[in-house]
Design a protein around this motif. Structure first.
Motif, mmCIF file in Angstrom:
data_model
loop_
_atom_site.group_PDB
_atom_site.id
_atom_site.type_symbol
_atom_site.label_atom_id
_atom_site.label_comp_id
_atom_site.label_asym_id
_atom_site.label_seq_id
_atom_site.Cartn_x
_atom_site.Cartn_y
_atom_site.Cartn_z
ATOM 1 N N MET A 40 20.860 14.784 5.394
ATOM 2 C CA MET A 40 22.072 15.388 4.900
ATOM 3 C C MET A 40 23.188 14.351 4.973
ATOM 4 N N LYS A 41 23.955 14.284 3.887
ATOM 5 C CA LYS A 41 25.105 13.383 3.835
ATOM 6 C C LYS A 41 26.334 14.219 3.491
ATOM 7 N N ILE A 42 27.410 13.984 4.210
ATOM 8 C CA ILE A 42 28.646 14.711 3.996
ATOM 9 C C ILE A 42 29.621 13.823 3.237
ATOM 10 N N LEU A 43 30.241 14.390 2.218
ATOM 11 C CA LEU A 43 31.268 13.693 1.453
ATOM 12 C C LEU A 43 32.565 14.475 1.603
ATOM 13 N N LEU A 44 33.624 13.810 1.988
ATOM 14 C CA LEU A 44 34.922 14.445 2.185
ATOM 15 C C LEU A 44 35.929 13.788 1.258
ATOM 16 N N ASP A 45 36.537 14.575 0.397
ATOM 17 C CA ASP A 45 37.555 14.072 -0.518
ATOM 18 C C ASP A 45 38.922 14.280 0.129
ATOM 19 N N GLU A 46 39.433 13.251 0.764
ATOM 20 C CA GLU A 46 40.707 13.338 1.465
ATOM 21 C C GLU A 46 41.862 13.629 0.522
ATOM 22 N N ALA A 104 26.726 24.592 10.846
ATOM 23 C CA ALA A 104 28.161 24.433 11.076
ATOM 24 C C ALA A 104 28.825 23.674 9.932
ATOM 25 N N VAL A 105 28.144 22.650 9.412
ATOM 26 C CA VAL A 105 28.704 21.865 8.311
ATOM 27 C C VAL A 105 28.767 22.704 7.030
ATOM 28 N N GLU A 106 27.749 23.488 6.771
ATOM 29 C CA GLU A 106 27.765 24.361 5.595
ATOM 30 C C GLU A 106 28.879 25.395 5.706
#
Length: 65
Positions: A1-7, A47-49
């Motif tokens: 799983m990779k998380i991408l966060l658009d700041e 938790a991430v979902e």
């Protein structure tokens, strides 16, 4: 799983930190979310979902695989 966060999309609501504080944090200066762990373990997937679902700006994406 990779998380991408658009700041750029983040509005600083902090829901991600409440849901997954070991994966997300917020900058003190403006409250924008920061990613602490781009590749969290499978044990954190729930938790991430939840964090992604709660994000009012839809700034979190999850890539599985």
């Amino acid at each position: 799983m990779k998380i991408l966060l658009d700041e750029e999309k983040c509005v600083g609501a902090g829901q991600c930190v409440l849901a997954a504080g070991d994966v997300f944090d917020q900058r003190d200066s403006d409250g924008i979310a920061v990613l602490l762990d781009e590749h969290p373990g499978q044990e954190r997937s729930g938790a991430v979902e939840t964090a992604a679902q709660l994000c009012p700006a839809q700034a979190i994406r999850i890539e599985k695989g």
